[in-house]
Write an enzyme that holds these catalytic residues in place. Structure first.
Site, PDB file in Angstrom:
ATOM      1  N   TYR A  32       1.972   1.945  11.985  1.00 11.51           N
ATOM      2  CA  TYR A  32       2.554   3.168  11.425  1.00 11.51           C
ATOM      3  C   TYR A  32       2.058   3.376   9.998  1.00 11.51           C
ATOM      4  O   TYR A  32       1.609   4.477   9.637  1.00 11.51           O
ATOM      5  CB  TYR A  32       4.087   3.084  11.432  1.00 11.51           C
ATOM      6  CG  TYR A  32       4.732   4.135  10.566  1.00 11.51           C
ATOM      7  CD1 TYR A  32       4.866   5.437  11.018  1.00 11.51           C
ATOM      8  CD2 TYR A  32       5.184   3.829   9.283  1.00 11.51           C
ATOM      9  CE1 TYR A  32       5.439   6.416  10.220  1.00 11.51           C
ATOM     10  CE2 TYR A  32       5.760   4.789   8.476  1.00 11.51           C
ATOM     11  CZ  TYR A  32       5.882   6.080   8.944  1.00 11.51           C
ATOM     12  OH  TYR A  32       6.437   7.043   8.136  1.00 11.51           O
ATOM     13  N   SER A  90       3.883   8.811   3.163  1.00 13.15           N
ATOM     14  CA  SER A  90       4.930   7.793   3.145  1.00 13.15           C
ATOM     15  C   SER A  90       4.612   6.755   2.084  1.00 13.15           C
ATOM     16  O   SER A  90       3.449   6.525   1.751  1.00 13.15           O
ATOM     17  CB  SER A  90       5.015   7.101   4.511  1.00 13.15           C
ATOM     18  OG  SER A  90       5.902   6.004   4.482  1.00 13.15           O
TER      19      SER A  90
END
Length: 224
Positions: A148, A136
């Protein structure tokens, strides 16, 4: 190319389903793993004989091993594995966050990814295969308090380490690092952001490189 096979986790929707479609269009067979049996069966039915639905929980190593074995049995071998299953966090931050949610995120974003590598590597070694990981943009920059994002930093670090390990036997490892993607990951649609098909194209691009090229990272950001 028609004989090559890709195993995908998180395959029932979003990036995983889009990658399955793109890979089959490019000539690959696909083994599709996710918890949603109905969605998997529908996708496999759409893709035809080049796809197998393999319902299961990616956070269970034994189930991943069984899914990889079923993929190999169906198509005769394994050339690539895409550790794509993942989730976000609904209560961000450390002080206000939910420790139970942290455990689920770590289990899926980190442990399930490691299980994909563990289950697939013995087969990938037989064909000098390719491991692809969903990272990501959040794993490339610091975001205030983002747990996250920290799981995706792990993915990026692990991808680099696996690239060094796999090169010893002719394998390759690629991390795909998208920014915001328009998937069910978010409560609200994001039509102006990256589409799952954009990420799928990046995966197939990496997989289809000639043997002389080792694409270790593909970083995809939305134009809008």
């Amino acid at each position: 190319m028609a004989d090559k096979t890709l195993f995908i986790t998180g395959a029932s929707s979003g990036i995983g389903a889009a990658t399955a479609r793109a890979a089959v269009q490019a000539g690959w067979n696909v083994g599709l793993m996710a918890r949603s049996a109905d969605k998997l069966e529908a996708l496999a039915g759409e893709l035809g004989d080049k796809a197998r639905a393999l319902p299961g929980d990616a956070t269970d190593l034994a189930q991943q091993e069984e899914a990889v074995a079923a993929t190999v049995e169906a198509f005769g071998g394994l050339d690539a594995a895409f550790a794509n299953a993942g989730m976000g966090i609904s209560k961000p931050g450390t002080e206000q966050g939910d420790p139970e949610e942290w455990r689920k995120v770590v289990d899926l974003n980190i442990m399930a990814l490691l299980y994909t590598a563990r289950a697939a590597l013995p087969e990938l070694k037989k064909r000098k295969g390719h491991l692809v990981l969903t990272g990501s943009a959040a794993g490339k920059r610091h975001i205030a308090g983002s747990i996250y994002g920290a799981t995706k930093w792990f993915v990026h670090g692990y991808a680099g380490n696996m690239s060094e390990e796999m090169r010893d036997w002719g394998g390759r490892c690629t991390v795909i690092a998208p920014g915001m993607v328009n998937t069910a990951f978010f409560d609200e649609p994001k039509p102006d952001k990256i589409q799952p098909e954009d990420v799928a194209d990046a995966v197939v691009f990496a997989l289809n490189q000639r043997e002389t090229a080792d694409v270790r990272e593909v970083f995809v950001m939305p134009r809008g």
